[in-house]
Enzyme design. Structure first.
Site, PDB file in Angstrom:
ATOM      1  N   CYS A   1      -7.163  -1.881  15.288  1.00 36.52           N
ATOM      2  CA  CYS A   1      -6.289  -3.688  15.910  1.00 36.52           C
ATOM      3  C   CYS A   1      -4.417  -2.782  16.481  1.00 36.52           C
ATOM      4  O   CYS A   1      -4.188  -2.915  17.019  1.00 36.52           O
ATOM      5  CB  CYS A   1      -5.823  -4.475  14.317  1.00 36.52           C
ATOM      6  SG  CYS A   1      -7.264  -5.109  14.100  1.00 36.52           S
TER       7      CYS A   1
ATOM      8  N   LYS B   1      -9.368   4.102   7.998  1.00 36.99           N
ATOM      9  CA  LYS B   1      -8.752   4.444   6.358  1.00 36.99           C
ATOM     10  C   LYS B   1      -9.348   4.283   5.480  1.00 36.99           C
ATOM     11  O   LYS B   1     -10.575   4.708   6.110  1.00 36.99           O
ATOM     12  CB  LYS B   1      -7.847   3.207   6.704  1.00 36.99           C
ATOM     13  CG  LYS B   1      -8.539   2.224   6.867  1.00 36.99           C
ATOM     14  CD  LYS B   1      -7.828   1.096   6.872  1.00 36.99           C
ATOM     15  CE  LYS B   1      -8.389  -0.185   6.489  1.00 36.99           C
ATOM     16  NZ  LYS B   1      -7.501  -1.962   6.186  1.00 36.99           N
TER      17      LYS B   1
HETATM   18  C1  UGA Z   1      -4.577  -4.315  10.601  1.00 32.73           C
HETATM   19  C2  UGA Z   1      -3.119  -5.785  10.269  1.00 32.73           C
HETATM   20  O1  UGA Z   1      -2.840  -4.621   8.670  1.00 32.73           O
HETATM   21  C3  UGA Z   1      -4.127  -6.963   9.823  1.00 32.73           C
HETATM   22  O2  UGA Z   1      -3.761  -7.602   8.879  1.00 32.73           O
HETATM   23  C4  UGA Z   1      -4.738  -6.980  10.839  1.00 32.73           C
HETATM   24  O3  UGA Z   1      -5.174  -8.611  10.580  1.00 32.73           O
HETATM   25  C5  UGA Z   1      -5.463  -6.188  11.183  1.00 32.73           C
HETATM   26  O4  UGA Z   1      -4.444  -4.732  11.677  1.00 32.73           O
HETATM   27  C6  UGA Z   1      -6.164  -6.688  12.923  1.00 32.73           C
HETATM   28  O5  UGA Z   1      -5.188  -7.017  13.601  1.00 32.73           O
HETATM   29  O6  UGA Z   1      -7.366  -7.296  12.544  1.00 32.73           O
HETATM   30  P1  UGA Z   1      -6.254  -2.738   9.149  1.00 32.73           P
HETATM   31  O7  UGA Z   1      -6.235  -2.025  11.044  1.00 32.73           O
HETATM   32  O8  UGA Z   1      -7.273  -3.024   8.653  1.00 32.73           O
HETATM   33  O9  UGA Z   1      -5.476  -4.007   9.618  1.00 32.73           O
HETATM   34  O10 UGA Z   1      -5.467  -2.431   8.937  1.00 32.73           O
HETATM   35  P2  UGA Z   1      -4.528  -1.579   7.617  1.00 32.73           P
HETATM   36  O11 UGA Z   1      -4.480  -1.118   6.388  1.00 32.73           O
HETATM   37  O12 UGA Z   1      -3.549  -2.599   8.236  1.00 32.73           O
HETATM   38  O13 UGA Z   1      -4.312   0.166   8.462  1.00 32.73           O
HETATM   39  C7  UGA Z   1      -3.881   0.344   9.770  1.00 32.73           C
HETATM   40  C8  UGA Z   1      -3.531   1.516  10.047  1.00 32.73           C
HETATM   41  O14 UGA Z   1      -1.972   2.113   9.608  1.00 32.73           O
HETATM   42  C9  UGA Z   1      -4.235   3.025   9.150  1.00 32.73           C
HETATM   43  O15 UGA Z   1      -5.057   3.761   9.783  1.00 32.73           O
HETATM   44  C10 UGA Z   1      -3.785   3.224   8.379  1.00 32.73           C
HETATM   45  O16 UGA Z   1      -3.808   4.821   7.509  1.00 32.73           O
HETATM   46  C11 UGA Z   1      -2.385   3.000   8.417  1.00 32.73           C
HETATM   47  N1  UGA Z   1      -1.286   3.635   8.101  1.00 32.73           N
HETATM   48  C12 UGA Z   1      -1.040   1.524   7.185  1.00 32.73           C
HETATM   49  C13 UGA Z   1      -0.278   4.131   8.072  1.00 32.73           C
HETATM   50  O17 UGA Z   1      -0.142   4.892   7.829  1.00 32.73           O
HETATM   51  N2  UGA Z   1       0.467   3.896   6.405  1.00 32.73           N
HETATM   52  C14 UGA Z   1       0.982   2.738   6.074  1.00 32.73           C
HETATM   53  O18 UGA Z   1       1.808   2.922   5.308  1.00 32.73           O
HETATM   54  C15 UGA Z   1       0.273   2.228   6.219  1.00 32.73           C
END
Ligand code: UGA
Length: 434
Positions: A255, A315
């Site tokens: 995403c 993740k």
């Molecule tokens: C993300 C959004 O959080 C959701 O709200 C959205 O619905 C989704 O995309 C989508 O568009 O379908 P997702 O991709 O499942 O969700 O994962 P996240 O938990 O948001 O993490 C995304 C990435 O950011 C991961 O690689 C995670 O490791 C990284 N991340 C997240 C960081 O590096 N630091 C943080 O503080 C948070």
């Protein structure tokens, strides 16, 4: 209780299955139409093709209300609301590939009294364009905000539900609002294009927040501050908030990378240069490589060195490898002549297809055996519980780079392991701080 609105779902991917299972859990009859016969067969046999906590059990519990078919006609034979949950991957130009959405809408046609409810992430303007081509079909934008790994909970306990429709499709927007109403979340009713933009802007903003804290971490590395302390202090300001301030190896997944790029390209196609997003994307690409310089400090060359990757998925709690930082890191390490050995609790099989030269170890200690360095790439909880003295014994050279600032530096160091992290140059001994 009155009979709940029947629901149709197009696409049995991750969003489609979670949406279908959760609506069934809320008491709706749900028909899922999936184009791949083998996927339909396996779902009918009770197999769930993705790793998403709670999803398999929920599908099992609701078998009586859930059905799977390859036939569009079965989908059209009942539900008024047809949730489109198909993929919109990027094309070579960075635009979203809308062919699966188009096929789905064409397959539906313009039957009386039906509405398309778009869950797939699409560029702003897609809804209006589809509506121009199929004016008899009502169209509602209802973007999804689910996170992989917590999708079932996110569906059942949303922060908000966004429902966008233009004049004339009010009945469909009302019907969609009614099916979400039992969840008790704020409902944002708006026009079609604004709903589409809320989705893209939300993901782009979160991606920006991550790239921002990653740049702060990189500066912390230079000036001797600890980014986890900085984030803690910043996050207490409610205007900033503490979530999504974890510095690390950058964001991956299906995403953020795609949606940040899609919004940048959408702006560009409309004549606007979205400079901030260009930087967010570039910072993220560089961040995935950040570990290389940390390793280089300890070795003259990585040729012949054995480097263990702890975690491969983008993740924890998912086996999704899309845009995972591990892909870039493993390739860079191999490019420098290192041998890469890896462990991930659920993503090894998927990763092996993408990283054929990487040895999959099957266990964390197995990966660490004889390693000259280890990099924590995905913050799976089991890595925090590793016996560090045992790790130190197993490694040929006890060096650990914590790519997610996830581990307790003190515990790792106490075992005689050299600990490096992202933006924590001294990986501060907290007893020295307080
Ligand atoms: C993300 C959004 O959080 C959701 O709200 C959205 O619905 C989704 O995309 C989508 O568009 O379908 P997702 O991709 O499942 O969700 O994962 P996240 O938990 O948001 O993490 C995304 C990435 O950011 C991961 O690689 C995670 O490791 C990284 N991340 C997240 C960081 O590096 N630091 C943080 O503080 C948070």
């Amino acid at each position: 209780m009155s009979e709940r609105e029947p629901i149709g779902v197009v696409g049995a991917g991750w969003v489609g299955l979670v949406t279908a299972a959760c609506f069934a859990e809320l008491g709706h009859r749900v028909v899922v139409r999936e184009i791949l016969p083998e996927k339909v067969e396996s779902l009918r046999r009770g197999e769930v093709p993705i790793h998403e906590p709670g999803l398999g059990e929920m599908i099992d519990r609701n078998r009586g209300r859930l059905s799977f078919t390859t036939e569009m006609s079965e989908l059209l034979d009942g539900p008024r609301l047809l949730f489109i949950c198909v993929q919109t991957p990027p094309t070579y130009s960075g635009d979203a590939d809308l062919s699966a959405v188009q096929r789905a809408v064409e397959g539906i046609g313009e039957p009386d009294g039906k509405a398309v409810v778009m869950k797939s992430t699409v560029p702003v303007g897609t809804g209006r364009a589809i509506h121009r081509d199929a004016p008899e079909l009502a169209y509602v934008s209802c973007p999804e905000f689910l996170k992989e790994g917590t999708a079932v909970k996110d569906f059942l306990e949303p922060d908000r539900v966004v429902i966008g429709a233009d004049n004339g499709d009010g009945w469909a927007a009302e019907a969609v609002a009614a099916v979400y109403e039992p969840l008790g979340a704020p409902i944002v009713r708006t026009d079609l294009s604004s709903a589409e933009m809320i989705k893209l802007a939300s993901n782009a903003y979160l991606a920006t927040k991550i790239s921002f804290i990653n740049e702060i971490a990189n500066v912390c590395d230079e000036v001797g501050a600890d980014v986890t302390e900085v984030a803690r202090g910043m996050g207490l300001d409610p205007r900033i908030g503490s979530r999504f301030l974890n510095a690390g190896l950058g964001f991956g997944g299906s995403c953020f990378p795609k949606d940040a790029q899609a919004l940048k390209i959408l702006a560009g196609n409309s004549g606007y240069h979205f400079q901030l997003l260009s930087a967010v994307i570039e910072v993220n690409e560089l961040q995935k490589r950040r570990v290389m310089s940390k390793l280089s400090k300890h070795f003259d060359s990585l040729v012949g060195k054995r480097v263990a990757l702890l975690g491969l998925a983008f993740k924890p709690d998912t086996d999704d490898m899309r845009e995972a930082s591990s892909l870039v890191l493993a390739s860079r390490l191999e490019g420098e002549g290192a041998t890469v050995v890896a462990f991930d609790p659920v993503a090894e099989a998927r990763a092996a297809e993408l990283l054929p030269k990487v040895e999959m170890a099957g266990s964390a200690l197995g990966a660490l055996d004889g390693a000259d360095a280890a990099v924590l790439v995905t913050e799976w909880p089991e890595f925090a519980a590793l016996d560090w003295s045992e790790v130190a014994k197993r490694m040929a050279f006890p060096l650990l780079v914590d790519g997610r600032n996830f581990l307790d530096p003190k515990a790792v160091r106490a075992a005689g392991i050299t600990y490096e992290a992202i933006g924590r140059p001294s990986a501060v001994d907290r007893s020295a701080v307080s």
